[in-house]
Design an enzyme around this catalytic site. Structure first.
Site, PDB file in Angstrom:
ATOM      1  N   TRP A 170       0.811  -1.227  -0.087  1.00  0.00           N
ATOM      2  CA  TRP A 170      -0.149  -0.021  -0.043  1.00  0.00           C
ATOM      3  C   TRP A 170       0.853   1.115  -0.050  1.00  0.00           C
ATOM      4  O   TRP A 170       1.619   1.581   1.034  1.00  0.00           O
ATOM      5  CB  TRP A 170      -0.858   0.123   1.141  1.00  0.00           C
ATOM      6  CG  TRP A 170      -1.973  -1.235   1.490  1.00  0.00           C
ATOM      7  CD1 TRP A 170      -3.113  -1.378   0.684  1.00  0.00           C
ATOM      8  CD2 TRP A 170      -1.595  -2.472   1.917  1.00  0.00           C
ATOM      9  NE1 TRP A 170      -3.581  -2.445   0.688  1.00  0.00           N
ATOM     10  CE2 TRP A 170      -3.034  -2.906   1.579  1.00  0.00           C
ATOM     11  CE3 TRP A 170      -0.755  -2.947   2.651  1.00  0.00           C
ATOM     12  CZ2 TRP A 170      -3.067  -4.511   2.133  1.00  0.00           C
ATOM     13  CZ3 TRP A 170      -1.024  -4.105   3.192  1.00  0.00           C
ATOM     14  CH2 TRP A 170      -2.092  -4.799   3.025  1.00  0.00           C
ATOM     15  N   HIS A 190      -6.813   1.601   2.302  1.00  0.00           N
ATOM     16  CA  HIS A 190      -8.007   0.596   2.074  1.00  0.00           C
ATOM     17  C   HIS A 190      -8.963   0.892   3.065  1.00  0.00           C
ATOM     18  O   HIS A 190      -8.886   1.616   4.138  1.00  0.00           O
ATOM     19  CB  HIS A 190      -7.496  -0.812   2.129  1.00  0.00           C
ATOM     20  CG  HIS A 190      -6.750  -1.220   3.299  1.00  0.00           C
ATOM     21  ND1 HIS A 190      -6.230  -2.512   3.258  1.00  0.00           N
ATOM     22  CD2 HIS A 190      -6.204  -0.196   4.490  1.00  0.00           C
ATOM     23  CE1 HIS A 190      -5.487  -2.399   4.596  1.00  0.00           C
ATOM     24  NE2 HIS A 190      -5.352  -1.093   5.140  1.00  0.00           N
ATOM     25  N   ARG A 216      -3.876   6.140  -2.634  1.00  0.00           N
ATOM     26  CA  ARG A 216      -2.621   5.379  -2.913  1.00  0.00           C
ATOM     27  C   ARG A 216      -1.756   6.443  -3.591  1.00  0.00           C
ATOM     28  O   ARG A 216      -2.169   6.966  -4.695  1.00  0.00           O
ATOM     29  CB  ARG A 216      -2.676   4.074  -3.602  1.00  0.00           C
ATOM     30  CG  ARG A 216      -3.383   3.278  -2.530  1.00  0.00           C
ATOM     31  CD  ARG A 216      -3.454   1.843  -2.832  1.00  0.00           C
ATOM     32  NE  ARG A 216      -4.260   0.779  -2.098  1.00  0.00           N
ATOM     33  CZ  ARG A 216      -4.632  -0.355  -2.332  1.00  0.00           C
ATOM     34  NH1 ARG A 216      -4.118  -0.897  -3.309  1.00  0.00           N
ATOM     35  NH2 ARG A 216      -5.415  -0.937  -1.362  1.00  0.00           N
ATOM     36  N   GLN A 230     -13.596   1.614  -2.123  1.00  0.00           N
ATOM     37  CA  GLN A 230     -13.653   0.120  -1.916  1.00  0.00           C
ATOM     38  C   GLN A 230     -15.014  -0.226  -0.964  1.00  0.00           C
ATOM     39  O   GLN A 230     -15.597   0.820  -0.556  1.00  0.00           O
ATOM     40  CB  GLN A 230     -12.509  -0.177  -0.755  1.00  0.00           C
ATOM     41  CG  GLN A 230     -11.319  -0.401  -1.727  1.00  0.00           C
ATOM     42  CD  GLN A 230     -10.082  -0.921  -0.765  1.00  0.00           C
ATOM     43  OE1 GLN A 230     -10.239  -1.175   0.408  1.00  0.00           O
ATOM     44  NE2 GLN A 230      -9.088  -1.701  -1.306  1.00  0.00           N
ATOM     45  N   VAL A 273      -5.438 -11.644   7.474  1.00  0.00           N
ATOM     46  CA  VAL A 273      -6.367 -12.734   7.386  1.00  0.00           C
ATOM     47  C   VAL A 273      -5.508 -13.830   7.046  1.00  0.00           C
ATOM     48  O   VAL A 273      -4.477 -14.009   6.763  1.00  0.00           O
ATOM     49  CB  VAL A 273      -7.373 -12.574   6.037  1.00  0.00           C
ATOM     50  CG1 VAL A 273      -8.619 -11.631   6.397  1.00  0.00           C
ATOM     51  CG2 VAL A 273      -6.428 -12.318   4.572  1.00  0.00           C
ATOM     52  N   ALA A 327     -13.582 -11.544   6.266  1.00  0.00           N
ATOM     53  CA  ALA A 327     -13.743 -10.344   5.819  1.00  0.00           C
ATOM     54  C   ALA A 327     -13.209 -10.345   4.393  1.00  0.00           C
ATOM     55  O   ALA A 327     -12.654 -11.158   3.696  1.00  0.00           O
ATOM     56  CB  ALA A 327     -12.479  -9.483   6.484  1.00  0.00           C
TER      57      ALA A 327
HETATM   58  N1  PHE Z   1      -7.750  -4.336   2.183  1.00  0.00           N
HETATM   59  C1  PHE Z   1      -7.436  -5.357   1.246  1.00  0.00           C
HETATM   60  C2  PHE Z   1      -6.802  -4.447   0.006  1.00  0.00           C
HETATM   61  O1  PHE Z   1      -6.997  -3.122  -0.012  1.00  0.00           O
HETATM   62  C3  PHE Z   1      -8.160  -6.227   0.550  1.00  0.00           C
HETATM   63  C4  PHE Z   1      -8.969  -7.162   1.724  1.00  0.00           C
HETATM   64  C5  PHE Z   1      -9.934  -6.819   2.421  1.00  0.00           C
HETATM   65  C6  PHE Z   1      -8.312  -8.534   1.732  1.00  0.00           C
HETATM   66  C7  PHE Z   1     -10.358  -7.777   3.452  1.00  0.00           C
HETATM   67  C8  PHE Z   1      -8.806  -9.269   2.801  1.00  0.00           C
HETATM   68  C9  PHE Z   1      -9.686  -8.887   3.692  1.00  0.00           C
HETATM   69  O2  PHE Z   1      -6.141  -4.964  -0.801  1.00  0.00           O
END
Ligand code: PHE
Length: 359
Positions: A170, A190, A216, A230, A273, A327
């Protein structure tokens, strides 16, 4: 001019004569008055401050009382008659003007009115509403969080400590604000910090979707923008399994892209995760054969997801022995590009009406 009180005066027939002539002239001139401007000229000529009648009225002061009374009454009656005539002529002119307008048809009540411009929802807003609607109908609540976020929520509590290589995933726009030699605030990269915010503010069961703008520090091209949207999803409860994740996202995909869609999950890495996955659907254009829409892959990746890492759960004070959760996060522009067949993400916020009017 010498006149004695009560005596006959030579002035009297003269004034009566004047009044008489004024009345005759006024009647003749008024009859020849064909519009408002001429009518006003007439009024000024006879009733105005220097008008003929006014002058006679002023001259009366030179007369003896009895004459003044008689002639004054006569003059005032004439004044009243002229005013009445003026009023009558004024409304007659108005009626005539209206009749002319109607005859010449200048006001055609059957013509269509002028249509005001009607606005519309931005394609991203429309897509966002459809995404949220699909999850709302599956029992998810909608919440929001701030665009200016703490490093703590955007990274640390998601198991991305400072100097962790995963931060390179990121590219971050930092706020110009330092505390203890570090910059603790940023533009969220995000919507995942909202996982933390939601869990900090409530106990399980949790079922939320969180839409929002993300930022970003990136060069823009056809598939990258420095600002985009998002939708984050989070479900935490007892006995939540990866089967729930797959079932929920499969259902979502069918609602957005058609009931015949198939989905594919592959492992992916996100620090917050475990396991982490990326989900793809078969290409709705070629149905898997390979075409331009899917870049000849047959499959289109649409989101990242996974089971919430137990350390994330403990981090917010949840009992990770008792609760599990899943998630997911998806890019709204990407989904809008797919459903509308848009080739370049930069169209969305260029504010070109020729583009926007198509939706
Ligand atoms: N936040 C992650 C991204 O921006 C996406 C994501 C969200 C992945 C929740 C797993 C669980 O790339």
């Amino acid at each position: 001019m010498l006149s004695l009180k009560g005596a006959w005066s030579a002035e009297m027939p003269l004034v009566q004569d004047q009044l008489h002539r004024i009345e005759e002239d006024a009647a003749r001139d008024l009859a020849a008055t064909a519009d408002e401007a001429a009518l006003e000229g007439w009024r000024v000529a006879y009733l105005g401050r220097r008008g003929r009648l006014t002058q006679v009225l002023r001259g009366l002061s030179a007369l003896v009382e009895e004459e003044r009374r008689n002639l004054g009454a006569a003059a005032n009656q004439l004044k009243q008659r002229l005013e009445d005539a003026h009023e009558a002529h004024h409304s007659a002119l108005g009626d005539a003007a209206l009749r002319t307008t109607m005859r010449e048809g200048r006001l055609d009540v059957t013509l269509p009115g002028v249509r005001g411009p009607i606005g519309r929802l931005h394609p991203i807003t429309q897509t966002l509403r459809d995404i949220l609607g699909a999850f709302a109908s599956m029992g998810f609540q909608v919440t929001e969080g701030p665009e200016i976020e703490w490093d703590r929520y955007n990274f640390e509590m998601l198991r991305i400590p400072a100097d962790h290589p995963a931060r390179d995933l990121w590219d971050t726009l930092w706020m110009d604000y330092e505390r203890d030699g570090v910059r603790p605030m940023l533009l969220r990269t995000h919507t995942s910090p909202n996982q933390i915010r939601v869990m900090e503010s409530q106990e399980p069961p949790v079922r939320v979707v969180v839409p929002g703008k993300c930022y970003r520090y990136e060069a823009t091209d056809a598939t990258h923008e420095w600002m985009f949207h998002q939708v984050e999803g989070l479900a935490v409860d007892e006995n939540i399994s990866i089967g729930d994740l797959k079932g929920t996202l499969y259902e979502f995909t069918k609602r957005m892209f058609g009931s015949e869609r198939r989905v594919r999950f592959r492992t992916d890495y996100f620090p917050f995760v475990e396991p982490g996955v990326e989900m793809a659907m078969d290409c709705f254009n070629c149905r898997g054969g390979g075409c331009r829409t899917c870049g000849n892959q047959g499959w289109i990746e649409i989101l990242g997801a996974g089971m919430v890492h137990p350390e994330v759960l403990t981090g917010v004070g949840y009992d990770a022995e008792r609760y599990t959760g899943f998630a997911f996060g998806m890019g709204v522009e990407r989904i809008a590009m797919l459903r509308y067949g848009i080739e370049d993400i930069r169209h969305f916020f260029a504010n070109d009406l020729r583009f926007l009017r198509q939706f």
